[in-house]
Design a protein around this motif. Structure first.
Motif, short mmCIF file in Angstrom:
data_model
loop_
_atom_site.label_atom_id
_atom_site.label_comp_id
_atom_site.label_asym_id
_atom_site.label_seq_id
_atom_site.Cartn_x
_atom_site.Cartn_y
_atom_site.Cartn_z
N TRP A 26 0.82 -1.21 0.00
CA TRP A 26 0.00 0.00 0.00
C TRP A 26 0.86 1.26 0.00
O TRP A 26 0.51 2.26 -0.63
CB TRP A 26 -0.94 -0.01 1.19
CG TRP A 26 -2.11 -0.92 1.00
CD1 TRP A 26 -2.37 -2.09 1.65
CD2 TRP A 26 -3.16 -0.76 0.02
NE1 TRP A 26 -3.52 -2.67 1.16
CE2 TRP A 26 -4.03 -1.87 0.17
CE3 TRP A 26 -3.45 0.20 -0.93
CZ2 TRP A 26 -5.16 -2.03 -0.62
CZ3 TRP A 26 -4.58 0.04 -1.71
CH2 TRP A 26 -5.42 -1.06 -1.55
N SER A 27 1.98 1.21 0.70
CA SER A 27 2.87 2.36 0.71
C SER A 27 3.37 2.66 -0.70
O SER A 27 3.33 3.80 -1.16
CB SER A 27 4.05 2.08 1.64
OG SER A 27 4.99 3.12 1.60
N LYS A 28 3.84 1.62 -1.39
CA LYS A 28 4.33 1.79 -2.76
C LYS A 28 3.22 2.26 -3.70
O LYS A 28 3.44 3.12 -4.57
CB LYS A 28 4.92 0.47 -3.26
CG LYS A 28 5.79 0.56 -4.51
CD LYS A 28 5.05 0.51 -5.82
CE LYS A 28 4.34 -0.80 -6.07
NZ LYS A 28 3.77 -0.87 -7.46
N PHE B 46 0.53 4.11 -3.04
CA PHE B 46 0.18 5.52 -2.87
C PHE B 46 1.33 6.46 -3.22
O PHE B 46 1.09 7.60 -3.61
CB PHE B 46 -0.32 5.76 -1.43
CG PHE B 46 -1.72 5.29 -1.22
CD1 PHE B 46 -2.79 6.00 -1.71
CD2 PHE B 46 -1.97 4.10 -0.56
CE1 PHE B 46 -4.09 5.56 -1.53
CE2 PHE B 46 -3.27 3.65 -0.38
CZ PHE B 46 -4.34 4.37 -0.87
N ILE B 47 2.56 5.99 -3.11
CA ILE B 47 3.68 6.80 -3.58
C ILE B 47 3.63 6.91 -5.10
O ILE B 47 3.91 7.97 -5.67
CB ILE B 47 5.02 6.21 -3.10
CG1 ILE B 47 5.18 6.46 -1.61
CG2 ILE B 47 6.19 6.82 -3.85
CD1 ILE B 47 6.40 5.84 -1.00
N THR C 84 -0.52 12.52 0.84
CA THR C 84 -0.20 11.23 0.23
C THR C 84 1.06 10.61 0.83
O THR C 84 1.06 9.42 1.19
CB THR C 84 0.00 11.40 -1.29
OG1 THR C 84 -1.12 12.08 -1.84
CG2 THR C 84 0.14 10.05 -1.97
N SER D 298 1.53 7.26 3.05
CA SER D 298 2.41 6.22 2.53
C SER D 298 3.46 5.81 3.54
O SER D 298 3.71 4.61 3.75
CB SER D 298 3.10 6.71 1.24
OG SER D 298 2.16 7.00 0.25
N SER E 157 1.82 4.10 6.50
CA SER E 157 1.43 2.74 6.10
C SER E 157 2.63 1.82 6.05
O SER E 157 2.52 0.62 6.35
CB SER E 157 0.76 2.77 4.72
OG SER E 157 -0.48 3.40 4.78
N GLU F 133 0.31 -0.25 8.59
CA GLU F 133 -0.80 0.14 7.72
C GLU F 133 -2.14 0.18 8.45
O GLU F 133 -3.12 0.68 7.92
CB GLU F 133 -0.89 -0.80 6.51
CG GLU F 133 -1.03 -2.26 6.85
CD GLU F 133 -2.47 -2.72 6.83
OE1 GLU F 133 -3.30 -2.04 6.23
OE2 GLU F 133 -2.73 -3.76 7.44
#
Length: 395
Positions: free
Chosen positions: A42-44, A46-47, A88, A92, A95, A99
Motif C-alpha cells: 500500500w505504501s508503494k 500511494f507513492i 499522500t 504512505s 502505512s 498500515e
C-alpha cells in the motif's frame, strides 16, 4: 535573454519529466499483495499515485501558461501540489510502518477535501475573481496548516512505536534502519512550510524568482525521496520481519523459526521461578549453550530476531530474558554489546591498517555511529584513540 515565465516553464517541465519517470519506475515495481508485505504494497501504491498527481499538476500549470498573472497561478498551484503530497506521503510512510494506524477512508477524505479546495482555487484564479481567490487562499492555508499538524503528530507517534518494535524484535539499536523515513518526512514538511510562508509573503516581496528555485528544489526532493525508497526496497526484509509478525494472523504472530526446536512457554518460566531444581538445570543448560555461542563468535551476527537467537541457544526468548535478569544482572543486549566491543578492541590492535568501519561490521555493528557511541561509552575513548594509544587508554 529568457524572461521569468520562460524560467518557470523550464523548471515545471523538468519537474514534469522527473515525476513521470519516477512514477513509471514505481509502477513497474511489483510487490506481492500478501499479508506479509501488505504495508509495503500500500505504501508503494500511494507513492506511485503521488508522482502521478504531481505530473498532472505540473502539466496543468504548463497548460495555463498563457494565463494573465501566470506566476501567481503557479505559486498557488504549487501550494496545492505540496498539500496533496503532504497527505499522500504522510499516509504512505505511516502505512509503511503500520498500515493499520491510519485508515484509507480518512486518507481518501483528506485527499478529496484538498483536491476539491485546489480545484475551486484554480477555477476562481482562472476566471479572475480576485476577492474569492484571496478568501480561498486564506482558507486553504489554514486547512493545510491543520493538516500538517495532524499528520506530524500521527507520524511521530507511529515512528516511535515502530522503533520500539524494531528494537524489541531484533534486540538491536534500530534507528539507523528507518531514519531515512523520518528524514524524508522532515524534508517534506519543511518544503510545505516554505511554500506556506512564501505564499503569505508573496504579495509583499514579489520574489517570483524564488518560485523557480523552489520548483527545481521540488524536483530534487522527489529524486531524493525516490532514491531512498528504492534503496529501502532492496533491504526491506529486516523492517518487514519486525512489523509484519504482529499483523499476520490478526493481532500477533510469532515468526517461524529457521531451526525448529521444542520451546518452553511462559508457564515454564514461571515453573523455573518456583522450582529451584528446574531453574538450576535450565540455567546450567543455557550457560553451556551461551559459552559455545561465544566461542563460535555468533555475537558478531546481526539482523536476527530474539526468537532466532534463543533458538540457537536452545531455549525461548522469555527464558533467556529470565536467565540474564536473574543470573547475569544485565539484559542480553547489553551483554552482547560488551562482547562486541571487546572483540573490536582486539581487532583494532591486531590489524592497524584495517578501517574502523570494517572492524565495526566484523564485530557485529551494522551502524557506524552506534559503534562509535557504544565504544566510547564502554571503553571511555573513541576507536581511533584506542588504536593510537595501543590499548593503553584508561577510562
Amino acid at each position: 535573454m529568457l524572461g521569468l515565465n520562460s524560467y518557470l516553464e523550464l523548471s515545471l517541465f523538468i519537474d514534469l519529466i522527473a515525476s513521470i519517470c519516477i512514477g513509471l519506475i514505481f509502477l513497474l515495481i511489483k510487490i506481492p499483495h500478501t499479508e506479509y508485505s501488505r504495508s509495503l504494497y500500500w505504501s508503494k501504491t500511494f507513492i506511485t499515485a503521488f508522482f502521478g498527481v504531481c505530473a498532472v499538476m505540473f502539466w496543468f500549470m504548463l497548460y495555463h501558461r498563457n494565463l494573465e498573472g501566470w506566476s501567481d497561478f503557479v505559486t498557488i498551484m504549487m501550494l496545492v501540489t505540496t498539500a496533496v503530497s503532504a497527505a499522500t506521503l504522510s499516509y504512505s510512510l505511516i502505512s509503511l510502518l503500520d498500515e493499520r494506524y491510519m485508515s484509507r477512508d480518512s486518507f481518501l477524505l483528506n485527499v478529496i477535501l484538498v483536491a476539491a479546495a485546489g480545484i475551486a482555487l484554480a477555477r476562481v484564479m482562472i476566471h479572475g475573481y480576485v476577492l474569492a481567490t484571496k478568501i480561498l487562499i486564506i482558507v486553504f492555508i489554514i486547512g493545510h496548516v491543520a493538516q500538517c499538524i495532524y499528520h506530524i503528530i500521527r507520524f511521530n507517534g507511529i515512528f516511535q512505536q515502530s522503533l520500539r518494535k524494531m528494537e524489541e524484535y531484533y534486540d538491536e539499536e534500530a534507528y539507523h534502519r528507518i531514519r531515512w523515513i523520518r528524514f524524508c518526512y522532515i524534508i517534506m514538511m519543511l518544503t510545505d512550510m516554505f511554500i506556506l510562508v512564501y505564499v503569505l509573503c508573496y504579495y509583499i516581496f514579489q520574489k517570483e524568482s524564488i518560485m523557480v528555485a523552489y520548483i527545481l528544489f521540488y524536483a530534487l526532493f522527489m529524486l531524493y525521496f525516490a532514491s531512498n525508497y528504492f534503496s529501502f526496497l532492496g533491504s526491506h526484509k529486516i523492517v518487514m520481519d519486525a512489523f509484519a509478525h504482529e499483523t499476520l494472523g490478526g493481532k500477533t504472530r510469532r515468526p517461524v523459526s529457521k531451526h525448529p526446536k521444542k520451546k518452553a512457554n511462559t508457564a515454564e518460566v514461571a515453573d523455573a521461578e518456583t522450582e529451584p531444581d528446574i531453574k538450576d538445570k535450565s540455567f546450567a543448560s543455557i550457560g553451556k549453550a551461551l559459552d559455545r555461542w561465544v566461542e563460535e563468535k555468533r555475537y558478531r551476527e546481526y539482523d536476527k530476531s530474539r526468537e532466532e537467537i534463543a533458538d540457537e541457544i536452545g531455549t525461548t526468548k522469555e527464558m533467556l530474558q529470565f536467565y540474564f535478569a536473574t543470573k547475569m544482572g544485565k539484559d542480553f543486549r547489553t551483554w552482547r554489546t560488551e562482547l562486541r566491543i571487546e572483540d573490536a578492541k582486539a581487532l583494532l590492535l591486531q590489524d592497524k591498517n584495517a578501517s574502523i568501519n570494517m572492524i565495526a561490521d566484523i564485530s557485529g555493528f551494522s551502524d557506524r555511529s552506534n559503534f562509535h557511541r557504544q565504544f566510547t561509552k564502554i571503553v571511555g575513548c573513541s576507536p581511533k584513540e584506542w588504536r593510537e594509544s595501543n590499548g593503553n587508554h584508561t577510562k
